[in-house]
Design a protein around this motif. Structure first.
Motif, PDB file in Angstrom:
ATOM      1  N   SER A 167     -23.432 -13.326  51.704  1.00 43.51           N
ATOM      2  CA  SER A 167     -23.268 -12.647  53.269  1.00 43.51           C
ATOM      3  C   SER A 167     -24.082 -11.488  53.281  1.00 43.51           C
ATOM      4  N   ASP A 168     -23.913 -10.722  54.226  1.00 38.73           N
ATOM      5  CA  ASP A 168     -24.941  -9.512  54.355  1.00 38.73           C
ATOM      6  C   ASP A 168     -24.517  -8.520  53.172  1.00 38.73           C
ATOM      7  N   PRO A 169     -25.306  -7.993  52.179  1.00 42.85           N
ATOM      8  CA  PRO A 169     -24.883  -7.194  51.081  1.00 42.85           C
ATOM      9  C   PRO A 169     -24.532  -5.634  51.732  1.00 42.85           C
ATOM     10  N   GLU A 170     -25.316  -5.476  52.902  1.00 42.54           N
ATOM     11  CA  GLU A 170     -25.283  -4.117  53.484  1.00 42.54           C
ATOM     12  C   GLU A 170     -23.893  -3.941  54.024  1.00 42.54           C
ATOM     13  N   LYS A 171     -22.976  -4.872  54.237  1.00 41.78           N
ATOM     14  CA  LYS A 171     -21.570  -4.944  54.815  1.00 41.78           C
ATOM     15  C   LYS A 171     -20.662  -5.398  53.868  1.00 41.78           C
ATOM     16  N   ASP A 172     -21.095  -6.516  53.004  1.00 38.01           N
ATOM     17  CA  ASP A 172     -19.968  -6.816  52.287  1.00 38.01           C
ATOM     18  C   ASP A 172     -20.472  -6.571  50.683  1.00 38.01           C
ATOM     19  N   GLU A 173     -19.621  -5.814  49.951  1.00 37.37           N
ATOM     20  CA  GLU A 173     -19.663  -5.455  48.685  1.00 37.37           C
ATOM     21  C   GLU A 173     -19.447  -6.613  47.608  1.00 37.37           C
ATOM     22  N   ASN A 174     -18.805  -7.603  48.249  1.00 38.62           N
ATOM     23  CA  ASN A 174     -18.854  -8.629  47.340  1.00 38.62           C
ATOM     24  C   ASN A 174     -19.741  -9.951  47.396  1.00 38.62           C
ATOM     25  N   ALA A 175     -20.924  -9.565  48.207  1.00 43.58           N
ATOM     26  CA  ALA A 175     -21.958 -10.528  48.509  1.00 43.58           C
ATOM     27  C   ALA A 175     -22.540 -10.860  47.067  1.00 43.58           C
ATOM     28  N   THR A 176     -22.881 -11.955  46.696  1.00 41.65           N
ATOM     29  CA  THR A 176     -23.532 -12.499  45.731  1.00 41.65           C
ATOM     30  C   THR A 176     -24.894 -12.770  45.945  1.00 41.65           C
ATOM     31  N   LYS A 177     -25.900 -12.626  44.956  1.00 42.34           N
ATOM     32  CA  LYS A 177     -27.311 -13.056  45.271  1.00 42.34           C
ATOM     33  C   LYS A 177     -27.807 -14.359  44.686  1.00 42.34           C
ATOM     34  N   PHE A 178     -28.679 -15.211  45.478  1.00 45.35           N
ATOM     35  CA  PHE A 178     -29.032 -16.277  44.668  1.00 45.35           C
ATOM     36  C   PHE A 178     -30.290 -16.325  44.317  1.00 45.35           C
ATOM     37  N   ASP A 179     -30.931 -16.721  42.979  1.00 41.48           N
ATOM     38  CA  ASP A 179     -32.082 -16.464  42.423  1.00 41.48           C
ATOM     39  C   ASP A 179     -32.875 -17.522  43.010  1.00 41.48           C
ATOM     40  N   THR A 180     -32.581 -19.053  43.081  1.00 41.59           N
ATOM     41  CA  THR A 180     -33.192 -20.171  43.919  1.00 41.59           C
ATOM     42  C   THR A 180     -32.301 -20.811  44.882  1.00 41.59           C
ATOM     43  N   ILE A 181     -32.310 -21.460  45.767  1.00 44.09           N
ATOM     44  CA  ILE A 181     -31.840 -21.989  46.717  1.00 44.09           C
ATOM     45  C   ILE A 181     -32.633 -23.162  47.499  1.00 44.09           C
ATOM     46  N   THR A 182     -31.935 -24.118  47.656  1.00 37.43           N
ATOM     47  CA  THR A 182     -32.634 -25.231  48.502  1.00 37.43           C
ATOM     48  C   THR A 182     -32.602 -25.032  49.864  1.00 37.43           C
ATOM     49  N   PHE A 183     -33.642 -25.585  50.821  1.00 30.55           N
ATOM     50  CA  PHE A 183     -33.713 -25.585  52.243  1.00 30.55           C
ATOM     51  C   PHE A 183     -32.415 -25.940  52.762  1.00 30.55           C
ATOM     52  N   ALA A 184     -31.902 -27.106  52.230  1.00 37.91           N
ATOM     53  CA  ALA A 184     -30.922 -27.747  52.783  1.00 37.91           C
ATOM     54  C   ALA A 184     -29.463 -26.930  52.346  1.00 37.91           C
ATOM     55  N   ASP A 185     -29.466 -26.163  51.384  1.00 38.47           N
ATOM     56  CA  ASP A 185     -28.138 -25.437  50.973  1.00 38.47           C
ATOM     57  C   ASP A 185     -28.172 -24.147  52.052  1.00 38.47           C
ATOM     58  N   VAL A 186     -29.533 -23.733  52.283  1.00 32.90           N
ATOM     59  CA  VAL A 186     -29.425 -22.591  53.440  1.00 32.90           C
ATOM     60  C   VAL A 186     -28.977 -22.760  54.574  1.00 32.90           C
TER      61      VAL A 186
END
Length: 235
Positions: A167-186
Motif C-alpha cells: 500500500s502507499d508507504p507515505e500513508k501506511d506505516e505497515n506497508a511492506t516492500k516487494f523486491d520482485t513481483i510479477t506483472f500478474a501479481d501487480v
C-alpha cells in the motif's frame, strides 16, 4: 553490468525538487550527475520525462479545457523538461540528442527510430520529448513504447519511493516492500505501477520494469551494476 541499453522514466514532478512548480536547478543537476555516471560506464541511456511540473492535460480538462488541447500543452511541457535536462547533461560534457514526437525542428530532432538507435550506439544520451505525439496517452505509455522501439533491456522508473509496496508507504506505516513481483501479481493485487495501457504494453512485450528511488544518490548506477535496488516487475 546487468543491462546494456536502458530507458529511464522520470516524472515531471521529480524535477520540481523543493519547489511548488517548474524546475529546480539543483535537482536537475543531481539527476544529470547520476545519468553521467551510468553513461560513463558505456551503458546506452534513453530518457523519457513527464511534464506534470509545468502542465497536465487531465488537470486542464478537469477545469473545462478541451482535453486534446490540454494534452498538446502537456506534450510541449515534456519538451521543455527535455531541453532543461539536455542542457544540464551537456554542462557535464555528456553528448545528448533530444527527439520530439511532435515537430519542433528548431529545438529538437523528429523521433526517428533508426536515428535514435544510432545515437545510442555512438554513446549519446537520447531524450524523448512530446510523449507519443498523441493525446490521451501518458508519458508512461510513451516510455514503454520508446523502450520497445529501441529494444531497451529494461525500463527504470525513477520515483520518490524506493519500490512497490503493498500500500502507499507515505500513508501506511505497515506497508511492506516487494523486491520482485510479477506483472500478474501487480494486476491481481491492484497495485499502481504505471497506467494500465503502459503496464499492459510492457507485459505483452515481456519488458521488465524496475521502480526505484531516483533521489538517492548512486541508486541508478547500483541497479545497472546488478544490485537489488527498488522493485523489479517481471514475467
Amino acid at each position: 553490468m546487468r543491462y546494456k541499453r536502458i530507458l529511464l522514466k522520470l516524472s515531471g514532478e521529480a524535477l520540481m525538487g523543493e519547489k511548488q512548480y517548474g524546475i529546480d536547478p539543483k535537482r536537475l543537476a543531481e539527476y544529470a550527475e547520476e545519468i553521467k555516471k551510468v553513461a560513463d560506464q558505456g551503458i546506452q541511456v534513453a530518457i523519457v520525462i513527464g511534464g506534470g511540473n509545468i502542465f497536465r492535460g487531465v488537470a486542464g480538462a478537469a477545469t473545462g479545457m478541451d482535453r486534446v488541447q490540454g494534452d498538446h500543452m502537456g506534450m510541449l511541457a515534456t519538451v521543455i523538461n527535455g531541453l532543461a535536462l539536455q542542457s544540464a547533461l551537456e554542462m557535464l560534457e555528456v553528448q545528448t540528442r533530444l527527439q520530439s514526437a511532435i515537430a519542433i525542428n528548431e529545438v529538437a530532432e523528429p523521433f526517428i527510430r533508426r536515428r535514435a538507435i544510432r545515437h545510442l550506439e555512438k554513446g549519446r544520451v537520447v531524450i524523448f520529448g512530446g510523449g507519443t505525439g498523441n493525446p490521451y496517452f501518458t508519458t508512461d505509455s510513451a516510455a514503454v513504447l520508446r523502450a520497445i522501439e529501441i529494444e531497451a533491456d529494461v525500463i527504470l522508473k525513477g520515483t520518490r519511493v524506493d519500490g512497490i509496496y503493498t500500500s502507499d508507504p507515505e500513508k501506511d506505516e505497515n506497508a511492506t516492500k516487494f523486491d520482485t513481483i510479477t506483472f500478474a501479481d501487480v494486476l491481481n493485487k491492484g497495485l499502481k505501477v504505471m497506467d494500465t495501457t503502459a503496464f499492459t504494453l510492457s507485459q505483452e512485450n515481456e519488458l521488465p520494469i524496475v521502480v526505484f528511488d531516483m533521489n538517492k544518490k548512486g541508486n541508478l548506477l547500483k541497479i545497472i551494476s546488478g544490485e537489488t535496488i527498488g522493485t523489479t516487475v517481471n514475467i
